[in-house]
Write a protein that holds these residues in place. Structure first.
Motif, PDB file in Angstrom:
ATOM      1  N   LYS A  36       0.844  -1.205   0.000  1.00 32.46           N
ATOM      2  CA  LYS A  36       0.000   0.000   0.000  1.00 32.46           C
ATOM      3  C   LYS A  36       0.873   1.246   0.000  1.00 32.46           C
ATOM      4  CE  LYS A  36      -4.206  -1.921   1.951  1.00 32.46           C
ATOM      5  NZ  LYS A  36      -4.953  -1.926   0.724  1.00 32.46           N
ATOM      6  N   THR A  37       1.997   1.204   0.703  1.00 27.65           N
ATOM      7  CA  THR A  37       2.931   2.334   0.709  1.00 27.65           C
ATOM      8  C   THR A  37       3.546   2.504  -0.666  1.00 27.65           C
ATOM      9  OG1 THR A  37       3.417   1.933   3.036  1.00 27.65           O
ATOM     10  CG2 THR A  37       4.995   3.262   1.824  1.00 27.65           C
ATOM     11  N   LEU A  38       3.889   1.391  -1.319  1.00 30.91           N
ATOM     12  CA  LEU A  38       4.449   1.425  -2.663  1.00 30.91           C
ATOM     13  C   LEU A  38       3.465   2.082  -3.627  1.00 30.91           C
ATOM     14  CD1 LEU A  38       6.637   0.360  -4.739  1.00 30.91           C
ATOM     15  CD2 LEU A  38       5.168  -1.645  -4.949  1.00 30.91           C
ATOM     16  N   LEU A  39       2.219   1.662  -3.578  1.00 31.76           N
ATOM     17  CA  LEU A  39       1.201   2.201  -4.472  1.00 31.76           C
ATOM     18  C   LEU A  39       0.950   3.681  -4.180  1.00 31.76           C
ATOM     19  CD1 LEU A  39      -0.875   1.821  -6.699  1.00 31.76           C
ATOM     20  CD2 LEU A  39      -2.472   0.983  -4.968  1.00 31.76           C
ATOM     21  N   SER A  40       0.788   4.040  -2.918  1.00 32.91           N
ATOM     22  CA  SER A  40       0.536   5.455  -2.601  1.00 32.91           C
ATOM     23  C   SER A  40       1.752   6.309  -2.948  1.00 32.91           C
ATOM     24  CB  SER A  40       0.134   5.631  -1.140  1.00 32.91           C
ATOM     25  OG  SER A  40       1.171   5.253  -0.277  1.00 32.91           O
ATOM     26  N   GLY A  41       2.970   5.764  -2.775  1.00 31.46           N
ATOM     27  CA  GLY A  41       4.179   6.500  -3.150  1.00 31.46           C
ATOM     28  C   GLY A  41       4.253   6.738  -4.645  1.00 31.46           C
ATOM     29  N   LEU A  42       3.875   5.739  -5.422  1.00 28.27           N
ATOM     30  CA  LEU A  42       3.850   5.878  -6.876  1.00 28.27           C
ATOM     31  C   LEU A  42       2.896   6.989  -7.283  1.00 28.27           C
ATOM     32  CD1 LEU A  42       4.390   4.794  -9.821  1.00 28.27           C
ATOM     33  CD2 LEU A  42       2.414   3.316  -9.441  1.00 28.27           C
ATOM     34  N   LEU A  43       1.714   6.981  -6.699  1.00 26.95           N
ATOM     35  CA  LEU A  43       0.723   8.003  -7.033  1.00 26.95           C
ATOM     36  C   LEU A  43       1.197   9.385  -6.596  1.00 26.95           C
ATOM     37  CD1 LEU A  43      -2.585   6.111  -6.157  1.00 26.95           C
ATOM     38  CD2 LEU A  43      -1.479   6.353  -8.391  1.00 26.95           C
ATOM     39  N   GLU A  44       1.796   9.461  -5.426  1.00 29.71           N
ATOM     40  CA  GLU A  44       2.284  10.751  -4.937  1.00 29.71           C
ATOM     41  C   GLU A  44       3.404  11.297  -5.826  1.00 29.71           C
ATOM     42  OE1 GLU A  44       4.655  12.365  -1.071  1.00 29.71           O
ATOM     43  OE2 GLU A  44       2.969  11.007  -0.704  1.00 29.71           O
ATOM     44  N   ARG A  45       4.360  10.431  -6.194  1.00 26.33           N
ATOM     45  CA  ARG A  45       5.489  10.869  -7.033  1.00 26.33           C
ATOM     46  C   ARG A  45       5.038  11.347  -8.401  1.00 26.33           C
ATOM     47  NH1 ARG A  45       7.542   6.377  -4.877  1.00 26.33           N
ATOM     48  NH2 ARG A  45       7.358   5.165  -6.769  1.00 26.33           N
ATOM     49  N   THR A  46       4.008  10.729  -8.935  1.00 23.49           N
ATOM     50  CA  THR A  46       3.556  11.089 -10.277  1.00 23.49           C
ATOM     51  C   THR A  46       2.483  12.166 -10.265  1.00 23.49           C
ATOM     52  OG1 THR A  46       1.893   9.323 -10.291  1.00 23.49           O
ATOM     53  CG2 THR A  46       4.083   8.790 -11.178  1.00 23.49           C
ATOM     54  N   GLY A  47       1.971  12.488  -9.084  1.00 20.01           N
ATOM     55  CA  GLY A  47       0.910  13.485  -8.989  1.00 20.01           C
ATOM     56  C   GLY A  47      -0.445  12.965  -9.419  1.00 20.01           C
ATOM     57  N   ALA A  48      -0.568  11.654  -9.572  1.00 17.74           N
ATOM     58  CA  ALA A  48      -1.830  11.050  -9.991  1.00 17.74           C
ATOM     59  C   ALA A  48      -2.743  10.885  -8.779  1.00 17.74           C
ATOM     60  CB  ALA A  48      -1.581   9.691 -10.646  1.00 17.74           C
ATOM     61  N   PRO A  49      -3.997  11.297  -8.885  1.00 17.56           N
ATOM     62  CA  PRO A  49      -4.912  11.164  -7.750  1.00 17.56           C
ATOM     63  C   PRO A  49      -5.412   9.732  -7.533  1.00 17.56           C
ATOM     64  CG  PRO A  49      -6.030  12.171  -9.605  1.00 17.56           C
ATOM     65  CD  PRO A  49      -4.588  12.024  -9.992  1.00 17.56           C
ATOM     66  N   SER A  50      -5.272   8.877  -8.551  1.00 14.17           N
ATOM     67  CA  SER A  50      -5.758   7.501  -8.436  1.00 14.17           C
ATOM     68  C   SER A  50      -5.010   6.607  -9.422  1.00 14.17           C
ATOM     69  CB  SER A  50      -7.255   7.429  -8.738  1.00 14.17           C
ATOM     70  OG  SER A  50      -7.493   7.757 -10.091  1.00 14.17           O
ATOM     71  N   LEU A  51      -5.120   5.302  -9.214  1.00 11.02           N
ATOM     72  CA  LEU A  51      -4.488   4.363 -10.136  1.00 11.02           C
ATOM     73  C   LEU A  51      -5.078   4.472 -11.550  1.00 11.02           C
ATOM     74  CD1 LEU A  51      -2.396   2.167 -10.574  1.00 11.02           C
ATOM     75  CD2 LEU A  51      -4.095   0.496  -9.830  1.00 11.02           C
ATOM     76  N   PRO A  52      -6.409   4.568 -11.700  1.00 11.61           N
ATOM     77  CA  PRO A  52      -6.941   4.723 -13.063  1.00 11.61           C
ATOM     78  C   PRO A  52      -6.386   5.968 -13.772  1.00 11.61           C
ATOM     79  CG  PRO A  52      -8.706   4.103 -11.593  1.00 11.61           C
ATOM     80  CD  PRO A  52      -7.506   4.373 -10.734  1.00 11.61           C
ATOM     81  N   TYR A  53      -6.269   7.075 -13.043  1.00  8.94           N
ATOM     82  CA  TYR A  53      -5.717   8.288 -13.627  1.00  8.94           C
ATOM     83  C   TYR A  53      -4.283   8.053 -14.059  1.00  8.94           C
ATOM     84  CZ  TYR A  53      -4.397  13.190 -14.102  1.00  8.94           C
ATOM     85  OH  TYR A  53      -3.952  14.385 -14.579  1.00  8.94           O
ATOM     86  N   PHE A  54      -3.491   7.399 -13.211  1.00  2.37           N
ATOM     87  CA  PHE A  54      -2.092   7.111 -13.542  1.00  2.37           C
ATOM     88  C   PHE A  54      -1.999   6.259 -14.799  1.00  2.37           C
ATOM     89  CE2 PHE A  54       1.476   4.126 -13.246  1.00  2.37           C
ATOM     90  CZ  PHE A  54       2.525   5.025 -13.352  1.00  2.37           C
ATOM     91  N   VAL A  55      -2.808   5.214 -14.879  1.00  3.03           N
ATOM     92  CA  VAL A  55      -2.766   4.318 -16.038  1.00  3.03           C
ATOM     93  C   VAL A  55      -3.132   5.076 -17.308  1.00  3.03           C
ATOM     94  CG1 VAL A  55      -3.866   2.299 -17.099  1.00  3.03           C
ATOM     95  CG2 VAL A  55      -3.134   2.211 -14.715  1.00  3.03           C
ATOM     96  N   ARG A  56      -4.172   5.902 -17.242  1.00  6.46           N
ATOM     97  CA  ARG A  56      -4.560   6.682 -18.417  1.00  6.46           C
ATOM     98  C   ARG A  56      -3.462   7.652 -18.833  1.00  6.46           C
ATOM     99  NH1 ARG A  56      -9.652   6.670 -15.842  1.00  6.46           N
ATOM    100  NH2 ARG A  56      -9.245   8.715 -14.983  1.00  6.46           N
ATOM    101  N   SER A  57      -2.715   8.168 -17.850  1.00  7.56           N
ATOM    102  CA  SER A  57      -1.663   9.131 -18.191  1.00  7.56           C
ATOM    103  C   SER A  57      -0.489   8.460 -18.921  1.00  7.56           C
ATOM    104  CB  SER A  57      -1.154   9.821 -16.925  1.00  7.56           C
ATOM    105  OG  SER A  57      -0.342   8.951 -16.148  1.00  7.56           O
ATOM    106  N   LEU A  58      -0.352   7.158 -18.793  1.00 11.84           N
ATOM    107  CA  LEU A  58       0.725   6.435 -19.473  1.00 11.84           C
ATOM    108  C   LEU A  58       0.545   6.477 -20.986  1.00 11.84           C
ATOM    109  CD1 LEU A  58       1.087   3.297 -17.197  1.00 11.84           C
ATOM    110  CD2 LEU A  58       2.553   5.323 -17.242  1.00 11.84           C
ATOM    111  N   ALA A  59      -0.689   6.492 -21.433  1.00 13.55           N
ATOM    112  CA  ALA A  59      -0.976   6.481 -22.864  1.00 13.55           C
ATOM    113  C   ALA A  59      -0.890   7.880 -23.473  1.00 13.55           C
ATOM    114  CB  ALA A  59      -2.358   5.909 -23.112  1.00 13.55           C
ATOM    115  N   ALA A  60      -0.869   8.883 -22.640  1.00 16.59           N
ATOM    116  CA  ALA A  60      -0.861  10.260 -23.155  1.00 16.59           C
ATOM    117  C   ALA A  60       0.496  10.650 -23.709  1.00 16.59           C
ATOM    118  CB  ALA A  60      -1.259  11.226 -22.057  1.00 16.59           C
TER     119      ALA A  60
END
Length: 63
Positions: free
Chosen positions: A39-63
């Motif tokens: 859970k820390t790994l996942l929240s750290g990933l989101l925090e580092r990338t500025g993504a508010p959620s995992l779906p947002y992060f995944v969508r940003s990969l395709a951009a």
């Protein structure tokens, strides 16, 4: 351990649509990979990338 044969990873790598269940499976996989700190790994990933959620992060990969 390789997760390239995982269906969700395959869909992401081939730019195929993913479902809500796919996102839930991806989140669970990330938590399992991090074991006790998943859970820390996942929240750290989101925090580092500025993504508010995992779906947002995944969508940003395709951009």
């Amino acid at each position: 351990m390789s997760h390239l044969d995982n269906l969700v990873i395959h869909r992401l790598r081939t730019n195929k649509p993913i479902t809500k269940q796919d996102l839930e499976a991806l989140e669970a996989m990330l938590i399992r990979l991090g074991e006790d700190d998943g859970k820390t790994l996942l929240s750290g990933l989101l925090e580092r990338t500025g993504a508010p959620s995992l779906p947002y992060f995944v969508r940003s990969l395709a951009a």
